[in-house]
Design an enzyme around this catalytic site. Structure first.
Site, PDB file in Angstrom:
ATOM      1  N   GLY A  94       0.835  -1.213   0.000  1.00 23.33           N
ATOM      2  CA  GLY A  94       0.000   0.000   0.000  1.00 23.33           C
ATOM      3  C   GLY A  94       0.864   1.255   0.000  1.00 23.33           C
ATOM      4  N   MET A 104      -7.722   3.954   9.928  1.00 23.34           N
ATOM      5  CA  MET A 104      -7.038   2.726   9.481  1.00 23.34           C
ATOM      6  C   MET A 104      -6.091   2.250  10.580  1.00 23.34           C
ATOM      7  SD  MET A 104      -6.158   3.072   5.461  1.00 23.34           S
ATOM      8  CE  MET A 104      -7.371   2.618   4.221  1.00 23.34           C
ATOM      9  N   GLY A 105      -5.242   1.301  10.242  1.00 22.55           N
ATOM     10  CA  GLY A 105      -4.246   0.825  11.212  1.00 22.55           C
ATOM     11  C   GLY A 105      -4.148  -0.683  11.320  1.00 22.55           C
ATOM     12  N   ASP A 144       0.515   2.365   9.436  1.00 29.05           N
ATOM     13  CA  ASP A 144       0.021   1.701  10.646  1.00 29.05           C
ATOM     14  C   ASP A 144       1.009   1.781  11.815  1.00 29.05           C
ATOM     15  OD1 ASP A 144      -2.015   0.972   8.930  1.00 29.05           O
ATOM     16  OD2 ASP A 144      -1.208  -1.024   8.574  1.00 29.05           O
TER      17      ASP A 144
HETATM   18  O1  F6P Z   1      -1.374  -1.201   5.907  1.00 29.09           O
HETATM   19  C1  F6P Z   1      -1.826   0.050   5.460  1.00 29.09           C
HETATM   20  C2  F6P Z   1      -3.309   0.061   5.260  1.00 29.09           C
HETATM   21  O2  F6P Z   1      -3.704   1.353   4.857  1.00 29.09           O
HETATM   22  C3  F6P Z   1      -4.114  -0.394   6.476  1.00 29.09           C
HETATM   23  O3  F6P Z   1      -4.211   0.598   7.477  1.00 29.09           O
HETATM   24  C4  F6P Z   1      -5.421  -0.762   5.828  1.00 29.09           C
HETATM   25  O4  F6P Z   1      -6.087  -1.729   6.602  1.00 29.09           O
HETATM   26  C5  F6P Z   1      -4.998  -1.349   4.506  1.00 29.09           C
HETATM   27  O5  F6P Z   1      -3.696  -0.846   4.243  1.00 29.09           O
HETATM   28  C6  F6P Z   1      -5.900  -0.999   3.335  1.00 29.09           C
HETATM   29  O6  F6P Z   1      -5.437  -1.671   2.202  1.00 29.09           O
HETATM   30  P1  F6P Z   1      -5.989  -1.396   0.736  1.00 29.09           P
HETATM   31  O7  F6P Z   1      -5.258  -0.205   0.173  1.00 29.09           O
HETATM   32  O8  F6P Z   1      -5.672  -2.649  -0.004  1.00 29.09           O
HETATM   33  O9  F6P Z   1      -7.441  -1.119   0.826  1.00 29.09           O
END
Ligand code: F6P
Length: 366
Positions: free
Chosen positions: A13, A183-184, A141
């Site tokens: 990400g 998030m986190g 995170d």
């Molecule tokens: O690990 C970073 C993060 O933003 C998390 O906080 C969140 O759960 C996840 O990635 C979201 O992932 P995606 O971009 O695949 O939706």
């Protein structure tokens, strides 16, 4: 080893500060006569052999830019490759040999892999196959035990705090409960720090199981004291006492396929029905990962990037740049990927929140 040409990639990400790391590592390399190839979309660029040559021009003007100029992917795993040129997922194939071939063909002496735990896992698999790789940890995170802070976290924290500030005024005007979802993943850092920084009333984090009745009673108690609005900050990974989390979707091919999300809506319905106070949910989602990095993250990313190149020159392969006690350090990638850093329910930050009257919606803690 004499380093003449390196590769660099950003995977997993995105988060604010990726470009600042690319810039610092590249500038440190270019001024020493080392060529830099930027591989596109994480390890996918090494599978497809897609890269850009990073020059002084490419590395300029990107310090403040969010996202990543190299692109990224959280599903391009060369060891279980499911991508196809036509966008239809295929059965997983092991294309690690293609990566080894392209690495050699491009006459790379080293690779800097910038990414989270999934990327660092892949990097370690390639290190085991003999590739000289240095890692740079990335995640909003802030859940890696091997470093005091990852870049991107401070920016996410600022975005979440600003959102809480804004939600306060509308909550006050309408006498509502606002539930802000941060998030986190499996760690509550963004929720806890933004709740403290933004003056949230209740904070729900994965490390401390919550109970609906504790939340409801706390809000009703506030109301009885004349406080007609409340702010609940809920980490996307917050768990109730049964250990239940709210899953938004699954992403096949991703190292951790589960995507959390949606807890704010559930809480909003529950709070409104049990307290009779109008409630609204606000899911911050990917706004926490977008846009310009904060000054702190630009600074930290620059330290990480410059350090990663130093580590390449010192042949510290299999290691990751880390940040300890406000200085750069290095740790083994194997150590880094096996240890998550989570909020300590009995630590200073939780204790501080309790001392100022905040609630964790918990029967055990308060
Ligand atoms: O690990 C970073 C993060 O933003 C998390 O906080 C969140 O759960 C996840 O990635 C979201 O992932 P995606 O971009 O695949 O939706």
């Amino acid at each position: 080893m004499n380093i003449k040409r390196i590769g660099i990639l950003t995977a997993g990400g995105d988060c604010p500060g990726l470009n600042a790391v690319v810039r610092a590592a590249s500038k440190n390399a270019l001024r020493q006569g080392i060529e830099v190839l930027g591989f596109k979309n994480g390890f996918d660029g090494l599978v497809r052999n897609e890269f850009i040559k990073i020059t002084d021009q490419t590395a300029s003007g990107i310090l403040t830019l969010g996202g990543t100029i190299l692109g990224t992917s959280n599903i391009a795993n060369p060891f279980k490759y499911t991508l196809s040129p036509f966008g239809t997922p295929q059965e997983p194939r092991d294309l690690s040999g293609v990566v080894l071939h392209n690495f050699k063909e491009n006459m790379l002496d080293a690779l800097i892999a910038i990414g989270g735990d999934g990327t660092l896992h892949m990097a370690q698999q390639f290190i085991d196959l003999g590739l000289p790789i240095v890692g740079v940890p990335k995640t909003i995170d802030n859940d890696l035990a091997a470093t005091d802070q990852t870049f991107g976290f401070d920016s996410a924290l600022h975005i979440a705090t600003e959102a809480i500030d804004r939600l306060h005024t509308t909550a006050q005007s309408h006498h509502r409960v606002m539930i802000v979802e941060t998030m986190g993943r499996y760690a509550g850092w963004i929720a806890l720090r933004s709740a403290i920084a933004g003056g949230g009333d209740i904070v729900l984090i994965p490390e401390i199981p919550y109970n609906d009745d504790v939340i409801v009673n706390y809000i009703l108690n506030r109301k009885s004291k004349g406080k007609t609005c409340s702010i609940v900050v809920a980490a996307e990974g917050a768990k109730n006492e049964k250990g239940e989390q709210t899953v938004a979707r699954t992403v096949p091919g991703s190292t951790d396929a589960i995507r959390l999300g949606g807890i704010a809506n559930k809480l909003s319905d529950m709070i409104e029905s049990k307290t009779g106070i109008e409630s609204r949910a606000c899911i911050l989602g990917h706004t926490q990962r977008g846009g310009t990095p904060t000054a702190f993250d630009r600074w930290l990313s620059t330290l990480y990037g410059a350090k990663a190149l130093d580590m390449v020159l010192e042949n510290k392969f299999g290691y990751m740049a880390a940040f300890h006690n406000f200085a750069m350090d290095e740790v083994k990638i194997t150590e880094a990927i096996s240890n998550l850093k989570r909020v300590d329910p009995h630590g200073d930050e939780v204790s501080c929140a309790l001392k100022i009257g905040m609630s964790f919606g918990s029967r055990a803690i308060g």
